[in-house]
Each structure stands twice: as C-alpha cells, then as structure tokens.
Write a protein that holds these residues in place. Sequence first.
Motif, PDB file in Angstrom:
ATOM      1  N   LEU A  60       0.820  -1.206   0.000  1.00 40.85           N
ATOM      2  CA  LEU A  60       0.000   0.000   0.000  1.00 40.85           C
ATOM      3  C   LEU A  60       0.855   1.258   0.000  1.00 40.85           C
ATOM      4  CD1 LEU A  60      -2.817  -1.012   2.535  1.00 40.85           C
ATOM      5  CD2 LEU A  60      -2.982  -0.887   0.044  1.00 40.85           C
ATOM      6  N   HIS A  61       1.965   1.221   0.710  1.00 35.16           N
ATOM      7  CA  HIS A  61       2.869   2.373   0.717  1.00 35.16           C
ATOM      8  C   HIS A  61       3.401   2.640  -0.695  1.00 35.16           C
ATOM      9  CE1 HIS A  61       5.616   5.323   2.360  1.00 35.16           C
ATOM     10  NE2 HIS A  61       6.619   4.734   1.728  1.00 35.16           N
ATOM     11  N   ALA A  62       3.704   1.589  -1.441  1.00 28.04           N
ATOM     12  CA  ALA A  62       4.182   1.760  -2.814  1.00 28.04           C
ATOM     13  C   ALA A  62       3.103   2.388  -3.692  1.00 28.04           C
ATOM     14  CB  ALA A  62       4.625   0.413  -3.380  1.00 28.04           C
ATOM     15  N   LEU A  63       1.851   1.983  -3.497  1.00 30.82           N
ATOM     16  CA  LEU A  63       0.756   2.568  -4.281  1.00 30.82           C
ATOM     17  C   LEU A  63       0.542   4.034  -3.910  1.00 30.82           C
ATOM     18  CD1 LEU A  63      -1.876  -0.345  -4.252  1.00 30.82           C
ATOM     19  CD2 LEU A  63      -0.104   0.166  -5.952  1.00 30.82           C
ATOM     20  N   ARG A  64       0.653   4.348  -2.620  1.00 29.61           N
ATOM     21  CA  ARG A  64       0.524   5.733  -2.190  1.00 29.61           C
ATOM     22  C   ARG A  64       1.684   6.579  -2.722  1.00 29.61           C
ATOM     23  NH1 ARG A  64       1.208   6.429   3.082  1.00 29.61           N
ATOM     24  NH2 ARG A  64       0.038   8.399   3.088  1.00 29.61           N
ATOM     25  N   ASP A  73      -4.115  29.685  -4.543  1.00 26.17           N
ATOM     26  CA  ASP A  73      -4.386  28.552  -5.441  1.00 26.17           C
ATOM     27  C   ASP A  73      -3.724  27.274  -4.912  1.00 26.17           C
ATOM     28  OD1 ASP A  73      -1.790  29.307  -5.843  1.00 26.17           O
ATOM     29  OD2 ASP A  73      -1.890  29.363  -8.031  1.00 26.17           O
ATOM     30  N   GLY A  74      -3.543  27.206  -3.594  1.00 29.33           N
ATOM     31  CA  GLY A  74      -2.903  26.041  -2.993  1.00 29.33           C
ATOM     32  C   GLY A  74      -3.802  24.815  -2.956  1.00 29.33           C
ATOM     33  N   TRP A  75      -3.168  23.670  -2.711  1.00 26.44           N
ATOM     34  CA  TRP A  75      -3.855  22.378  -2.754  1.00 26.44           C
ATOM     35  C   TRP A  75      -3.853  21.705  -1.382  1.00 26.44           C
ATOM     36  CZ3 TRP A  75      -6.347  20.267  -6.950  1.00 26.44           C
ATOM     37  CH2 TRP A  75      -6.135  20.891  -8.187  1.00 26.44           C
ATOM     38  N   LEU A  76      -5.016  21.180  -1.031  1.00 26.85           N
ATOM     39  CA  LEU A  76      -5.145  20.294   0.122  1.00 26.85           C
ATOM     40  C   LEU A  76      -5.169  18.865  -0.401  1.00 26.85           C
ATOM     41  CD1 LEU A  76      -5.792  19.640   3.126  1.00 26.85           C
ATOM     42  CD2 LEU A  76      -8.222  19.847   2.503  1.00 26.85           C
ATOM     43  N   ILE A  77      -4.309  18.024   0.142  1.00 27.18           N
ATOM     44  CA  ILE A  77      -4.226  16.634  -0.319  1.00 27.18           C
ATOM     45  C   ILE A  77      -4.309  15.709   0.893  1.00 27.18           C
ATOM     46  CG2 ILE A  77      -2.817  14.938  -1.543  1.00 27.18           C
ATOM     47  CD1 ILE A  77      -1.703  17.315  -3.183  1.00 27.18           C
ATOM     48  N   LEU A  78      -5.271  14.809   0.842  1.00 25.59           N
ATOM     49  CA  LEU A  78      -5.531  13.878   1.942  1.00 25.59           C
ATOM     50  C   LEU A  78      -5.629  12.465   1.398  1.00 25.59           C
ATOM     51  CD1 LEU A  78      -8.655  15.733   3.461  1.00 25.59           C
ATOM     52  CD2 LEU A  78      -6.258  16.173   4.038  1.00 25.59           C
ATOM     53  N   ASP A  79      -5.272  11.489   2.210  1.00 25.41           N
ATOM     54  CA  ASP A  79      -5.649  10.113   1.892  1.00 25.41           C
ATOM     55  C   ASP A  79      -5.929   9.384   3.193  1.00 25.41           C
ATOM     56  OD1 ASP A  79      -2.894   9.607   2.685  1.00 25.41           O
ATOM     57  OD2 ASP A  79      -3.012   7.725   1.590  1.00 25.41           O
ATOM     58  N   SER A  80      -6.821   8.391   3.102  1.00 25.74           N
ATOM     59  CA  SER A  80      -7.289   7.732   4.316  1.00 25.74           C
ATOM     60  C   SER A  80      -8.062   6.472   3.921  1.00 25.74           C
ATOM     61  CB  SER A  80      -8.201   8.688   5.097  1.00 25.74           C
ATOM     62  OG  SER A  80      -8.602   8.135   6.329  1.00 25.74           O
ATOM     63  N   PRO A  81      -8.177   5.515   4.837  1.00 28.33           N
ATOM     64  CA  PRO A  81      -9.016   4.339   4.549  1.00 28.33           C
ATOM     65  C   PRO A  81     -10.475   4.732   4.346  1.00 28.33           C
ATOM     66  CG  PRO A  81      -7.529   3.884   6.376  1.00 28.33           C
ATOM     67  CD  PRO A  81      -7.429   5.354   6.097  1.00 28.33           C
ATOM     68  N   ASN A  82     -11.127   3.982   3.486  1.00 28.18           N
ATOM     69  CA  ASN A  82     -12.525   4.208   3.114  1.00 28.18           C
ATOM     70  C   ASN A  82     -13.419   3.323   3.991  1.00 28.18           C
ATOM     71  OD1 ASN A  82     -15.028   4.336   1.852  1.00 28.18           O
ATOM     72  ND2 ASN A  82     -14.344   3.346  -0.031  1.00 28.18           N
ATOM     73  N   ARG A  83     -14.252   3.960   4.816  1.00 28.61           N
ATOM     74  CA  ARG A  83     -15.030   3.201   5.806  1.00 28.61           C
ATOM     75  C   ARG A  83     -15.945   2.152   5.180  1.00 28.61           C
ATOM     76  NH1 ARG A  83     -17.720   7.045   7.821  1.00 28.61           N
ATOM     77  NH2 ARG A  83     -19.854   6.528   7.211  1.00 28.61           N
ATOM     78  N   ILE A  84     -16.529   2.434   4.034  1.00 26.49           N
ATOM     79  CA  ILE A  84     -17.417   1.463   3.405  1.00 26.49           C
ATOM     80  C   ILE A  84     -16.670   0.162   3.141  1.00 26.49           C
ATOM     81  CG2 ILE A  84     -18.665   0.932   1.264  1.00 26.49           C
ATOM     82  CD1 ILE A  84     -19.615   3.786   1.193  1.00 26.49           C
ATOM     83  N   VAL A  85     -15.432   0.288   2.696  1.00 27.13           N
ATOM     84  CA  VAL A  85     -14.648  -0.900   2.369  1.00 27.13           C
ATOM     85  C   VAL A  85     -14.072  -1.547   3.629  1.00 27.13           C
ATOM     86  CG1 VAL A  85     -12.556  -1.701   1.207  1.00 27.13           C
ATOM     87  CG2 VAL A  85     -14.135  -0.165   0.020  1.00 27.13           C
ATOM     88  N   THR A  86     -13.546  -0.752   4.548  1.00 23.49           N
ATOM     89  CA  THR A  86     -12.962  -1.365   5.753  1.00 23.49           C
ATOM     90  C   THR A  86     -14.018  -2.132   6.535  1.00 23.49           C
ATOM     91  OG1 THR A  86     -13.262   0.658   7.078  1.00 23.49           O
ATOM     92  CG2 THR A  86     -11.154   0.362   5.929  1.00 23.49           C
ATOM     93  N   GLN A  87     -15.230  -1.580   6.629  1.00 25.78           N
ATOM     94  CA  GLN A  87     -16.293  -2.297   7.339  1.00 25.78           C
ATOM     95  C   GLN A  87     -16.708  -3.549   6.587  1.00 25.78           C
ATOM     96  OE1 GLN A  87     -19.516   0.438   8.205  1.00 25.78           O
ATOM     97  NE2 GLN A  87     -18.408   1.377   9.910  1.00 25.78           N
ATOM     98  N   GLY A  88     -16.761  -3.458   5.265  1.00 28.90           N
ATOM     99  CA  GLY A  88     -17.127  -4.635   4.472  1.00 28.90           C
ATOM    100  C   GLY A  88     -16.114  -5.755   4.593  1.00 28.90           C
ATOM    101  N   LEU A  89     -14.851  -5.378   4.754  1.00 32.03           N
ATOM    102  CA  LEU A  89     -13.785  -6.376   4.902  1.00 32.03           C
ATOM    103  C   LEU A  89     -13.647  -6.881   6.335  1.00 32.03           C
ATOM    104  CD1 LEU A  89     -10.957  -4.681   2.776  1.00 32.03           C
ATOM    105  CD2 LEU A  89     -12.275  -6.709   2.136  1.00 32.03           C
ATOM    106  N   GLY A  90     -14.282  -6.175   7.288  1.00 33.43           N
ATOM    107  CA  GLY A  90     -14.073  -6.507   8.692  1.00 33.43           C
ATOM    108  C   GLY A  90     -12.704  -6.074   9.191  1.00 33.43           C
ATOM    109  N   TRP A  91     -12.105  -5.099   8.484  1.00 33.94           N
ATOM    110  CA  TRP A  91     -10.777  -4.590   8.852  1.00 33.94           C
ATOM    111  C   TRP A  91     -10.944  -3.503   9.886  1.00 33.94           C
ATOM    112  CZ3 TRP A  91      -8.230   0.080   8.803  1.00 33.94           C
ATOM    113  CH2 TRP A  91      -6.826   0.048   8.822  1.00 33.94           C
ATOM    114  N   GLN A  92     -10.092  -3.491  10.901  1.00 35.76           N
ATOM    115  CA  GLN A  92     -10.231  -2.516  11.977  1.00 35.76           C
ATOM    116  C   GLN A  92      -8.872  -2.082  12.489  1.00 35.76           C
ATOM    117  OE1 GLN A  92     -12.664  -3.876  15.243  1.00 35.76           O
ATOM    118  NE2 GLN A  92     -12.260  -2.077  16.500  1.00 35.76           N
ATOM    119  N   HIS A  93      -8.753  -0.781  12.746  1.00 32.91           N
ATOM    120  CA  HIS A  93      -7.559  -0.211  13.370  1.00 32.91           C
ATOM    121  C   HIS A  93      -8.016   0.440  14.671  1.00 32.91           C
ATOM    122  CE1 HIS A  93      -3.990   2.117  14.157  1.00 32.91           C
ATOM    123  NE2 HIS A  93      -3.390   1.678  13.067  1.00 32.91           N
TER     124      HIS A  93
END
Length: 378
Positions: A10-14, A118-138
């Motif tokens: 995942l780090h490589a994809l990010r 004209d600056g940019w805000l850039i965020l990334d984070s786990p998607n709750r719909i998918v984490t809940q569907g997978l049963g993944w939890q942090h």
Amino acid sequence: MIYPDINEFLHALRTQALRAMPPGAEVFLSAGCSGLWYFNWIRDNYPGIKQHLGVEAYSPKPDSLPDEAVWLTDHIYDMKSVSSNSADIVFAGQTVEHLWPNQMVGFLCEAHRVLNSDGWLILDSPNRIVTQGLGWQHNEHTMEFTVDEIVHLVQLAGFSQPRVKGVWQCYDRNSHTFLPFEPDLKIMDIGTNTRVISAVPHPEDSFIWWLEAQKDPARSPDRAKLSLAVDAIYHRELNRTLQRVRTYSGVIEGYGDSQTISMPQGKAGFVRFGPYMPLQPGRYTVRFQIATAPFQAHLGLRHYAAPAATIDVVTQAGNTVLAKRLLRGFDLFASQAGFRTFELHLTLDQATFGVEFRVSSTGQLPITVRSAIELVAN
C-alpha cells in the motif's frame, strides 16, 4: 516487484499517487510527520520543494533533518506557527482518521488559512465502506470517512472541485463482492495489477481514497455547517460502533438495537466483548442491559447470592481495567421478566485506544444481554 507485506504494498501505491500530485509546490506543509524517513520519502518523490514544514505535536523531532525541513511542534488543528497564505500544498497522509470531531474541523479550517490562493489540500485515508465490508479494523482510528463524506466536508471548508481517486480496489461492483484485502504479493499476477488500475477511477470501491482539492480564495470555511456535518458523522458511526459486538460462545439473535446475545446456565465466559474503539479524555457513563430467567424459588437464596456476571470496561486486551462491577444473581433478577440496566462510570485523563465493553458470565444463571451498550459523555 515483490513486497514483504500488505503495508509495504500500500505504501508503494501511495507513493505513486504522491508522485502524481499537482507539481510546482515550493512550500510543502505536512500535517503530521513521524520521522526522518518521512521527509526523505517526500523529497525523493516530490522534487522541487524549497521549504518543507513538518507540523507534528506527538513524535519527537528527528536528528539530521534535510536542509529544506522545518520542524514545527504544533497541533495540525491549530498551526499557530504557520503564516496565513504561505503554503502551496498541505498534505495529510493517513492522518484525518486519527482526529476527533473538533480537531477535524480545526484542521480543515487551518488548512484553508495557511494555503495560498491557489494552494492544494491533499488527503488520503481508509474508506469506511470498504474497511467495514472487509471486517478490517484499526484500534486507533477515530473515524474513517467515506468518499462522499470527505468531499462534502472539504467543500464546506472552502475547497473547490475536489477530485478523488482510489488506491487498491477491494470491492467488485460487477459481482457485488468484497475482494481479499491481502493479495499474493510474491506473484503480483494480472489480477492484482488489474485491481491496482481499476481502483484509480473508483475510490468508493477502494481501500484508500486519495483526495486533491484546491483552495477557493473567494470562500471562507463555513465552520458552523462544517462542525454540524462532522458531528453528525461521528455520532452516527459511534452508535454503529457500539453495536459492533463479539462473542466467544453466546447465541446472537436479532438485528440492530434489538440484537441480543444469550449464554445458557452452566456455560461460563464472555457473553459480549469489543468493539476495540478509541475514547477521548473525559468522564463517561456506560450502560449495559442484562436479563436472566425468572426467579426460581427452589434454587434458594444462596444460589442467587453467588456471583453471576461481571461487567467491565478495559483496554490493552483486558490488561488494563478502567471500570468493573460484579453482579450477583439477585442483582439480575427482576420482579417482571425483562432487562435491567447497570452502569459503570469511568474517567480518562488521556486518549485511550482499544477500549472494550465486556459482559462475562460465571455460568451460575442463564444470561442475556443487549448487544448495543449506551455510552454517555458526562
């Protein structure tokens, strides 16, 4: 390429997404930065930065920072050391899922303030719909936002035309199934590569969303509406989290607020435990609803005087007890068959993670508990 584990993958994809960010930023602000490796990661994958502001309130300052790096011991929701209109990019990588509601509001408003016109805000984070569907939890995540939610929030915070892409497809909309979270990283076959490519245009189906939004200089953050929207998300998901129960050997029946877990007489163990959630500092009241069978006179008072159940609030997998109460048979018995409410009170001096609300049975009596507990901040 072979990756040792899913985190490296995942780090490589990010990293690929980092390289594709809007170019030309000379003043780069990192909202959260956890070590020297982080500054090197940004430098190696986003060239041309003249000043890298690292805003970090929790990790210690690394030794031997790069020449362009400036370490600021501020909270990202109160960046008092950063001038207004001074940054080209504000980047919060895997950060917003660790914020409490007021911190999330403060961070988005502060990001708008410190960015130039004209600056940019850039965020990334786990998607709750998918984490809940997978049963993944942090256990340290306070809130994982969906794509629709984060788009709405950044718009309320004064950002325009947010664009979102996905990182690592984990839902197949054609078959309506969730895909395995961890692929065979020793093979990196066509299927894995297809999921990497398919994720980009479908963030809602991906494990991680990656958002880029440009500051709208004509709009200031609507802090009141932003606060209401953030609070609504947290409140709704808190109630769902409190229903996210586990049991070793109890029988689960029903759904939602009416769901119960039963343990028969003669069987001891945890009736319910979980959900391994974070709690802010503060004072709390926790309410459990527990029932047992109607009083049976032939068993005698001694039977009902014996310990029947324990309710507690714990963390660190039960190694730290925050509150606890022993219940005897006559505590559980009601003159009319039904649930009785039992309270625990606790005070937390600091943020606490992996919190569980547990009910255990001694096997002395049949026990039924409502899966959902009530948590009240006092």
